[in-house]
Write a protein that holds these residues in place. Structure first.
Motif, PDB file in Angstrom:
ATOM      1  N   UNK A  88       0.830  -1.208   0.000  1.00  0.00           N
ATOM      2  CA  UNK A  88       0.000   0.000   0.000  1.00  0.00           C
ATOM      3  C   UNK A  88       0.864   1.258   0.000  1.00  0.00           C
ATOM      4  N   UNK A  89       1.907   1.267   0.789  1.00  0.00           N
ATOM      5  CA  UNK A  89       2.813   2.425   0.834  1.00  0.00           C
ATOM      6  C   UNK A  89       3.528   2.610  -0.505  1.00  0.00           C
ATOM      7  N   UNK A 103      -6.694   8.690  -1.778  1.00  0.00           N
ATOM      8  CA  UNK A 103      -7.015   7.645  -0.809  1.00  0.00           C
ATOM      9  C   UNK A 103      -7.059   6.311  -1.542  1.00  0.00           C
ATOM     10  N   UNK A 104      -6.282   5.354  -1.094  1.00  0.00           N
ATOM     11  CA  UNK A 104      -6.254   4.026  -1.699  1.00  0.00           C
ATOM     12  C   UNK A 104      -7.432   3.228  -1.169  1.00  0.00           C
ATOM     13  N   UNK A 121      -3.362  -3.418  -9.940  1.00  0.00           N
ATOM     14  CA  UNK A 121      -4.427  -2.450 -10.167  1.00  0.00           C
ATOM     15  C   UNK A 121      -4.799  -1.857  -8.825  1.00  0.00           C
ATOM     16  N   UNK A 122      -4.760  -0.536  -8.733  1.00  0.00           N
ATOM     17  CA  UNK A 122      -5.082   0.149  -7.481  1.00  0.00           C
ATOM     18  C   UNK A 122      -6.262   1.082  -7.714  1.00  0.00           C
ATOM     19  N   UNK A 123      -7.351   0.882  -6.955  1.00  0.00           N
ATOM     20  CA  UNK A 123      -8.516   1.740  -7.031  1.00  0.00           C
ATOM     21  C   UNK A 123      -8.302   2.890  -6.051  1.00  0.00           C
ATOM     22  N   UNK A 124      -8.278   4.106  -6.591  1.00  0.00           N
ATOM     23  CA  UNK A 124      -7.899   5.280  -5.824  1.00  0.00           C
ATOM     24  C   UNK A 124      -9.012   6.306  -5.898  1.00  0.00           C
TER      25      UNK A 124
END
Length: 126
Positions: A88-89, A103-104, A121-124
Motif C-alpha cells: 500500500x505504501x 485515498x487508496x 491495479x489500485x482503485x484510488x
C-alpha cells in the motif's frame, strides 16, 4: 416482394430514394444498437505500461466521496514490497507524485498467463 428483397440485397436503389434511406438506417441501427443486444464474446486485452516510468490510469466512475480511478502499476515499480502495508505504501509512493493526495480504496495483483504477478491495479479515490 421477391423483387423488393433482391433490390435490397444488391443495393440497386438510387441514393436519396426512400428504399436507400431505409437500408442506410438499418445498417446504422445494426452498428450502434447491435452491440447492446448481441454478445460478440469479445474481451478487452489486459494492457500493462511498457516502461517502468509509465502508469496506466483509467476512470472507474464516481461516488459521493469523489472520483474513482484505477491506476495500473508495474510490479517492478513496487521495489520489493513484501507485506500488505508495504505494498500500500509503495502504491501511494508511485501514485501521489502523479495525482496528488489520494485515498487508496483497494488493490489487486494482475497476473500473466504463467501466474506471475506483473502489475497491480489500485482503485484510488481522488
Amino acid at each position: 416482394m421477391i423483387k423488393l428483397l433482391r433490390n435490397y440485397l444488391f443495393w440497386t436503389y438510387e441514393r436519396g430514394s426512400f428504399h436507400y434511406d431505409v437500408m442506410v438506417t438499418l445498417i446504422l441501427l445494426f452498428l450502434f444498437v447491435g452491440p447492446r443486444f448481441i454478445d460478440f464474446k469479445d474481451k478487452p486485452v489486459e494492457t500493462v505500461a511498457l516502461q517502468s516510468s509509465e502508469v496506466l490510469v483509467k476512470a472507474a466512475g464516481s461516488n459521493e466521496e469523489g472520483n474513482l480511478f484505477v491506476y495500473q502499476i508495474r510490479a517492478e515499480d513496487m521495489h520489493g514490497a513484501a507485506t500488505d502495508s508495504d505494498r500500500q505504501a509503495a502504491i501511494l509512493r508511485v501514485i501521489e507524485p502523479i495525482s496528488g493526495g489520494v485515498t487508496l480504496e483497494r488493490y489487486e495483483a494482475v497476473h500473466d498467463a504463467q501466474g506471475k504477478t506483473i502489475a497491480y491495479n489500485a482503485w484510488v479515490l481522488r
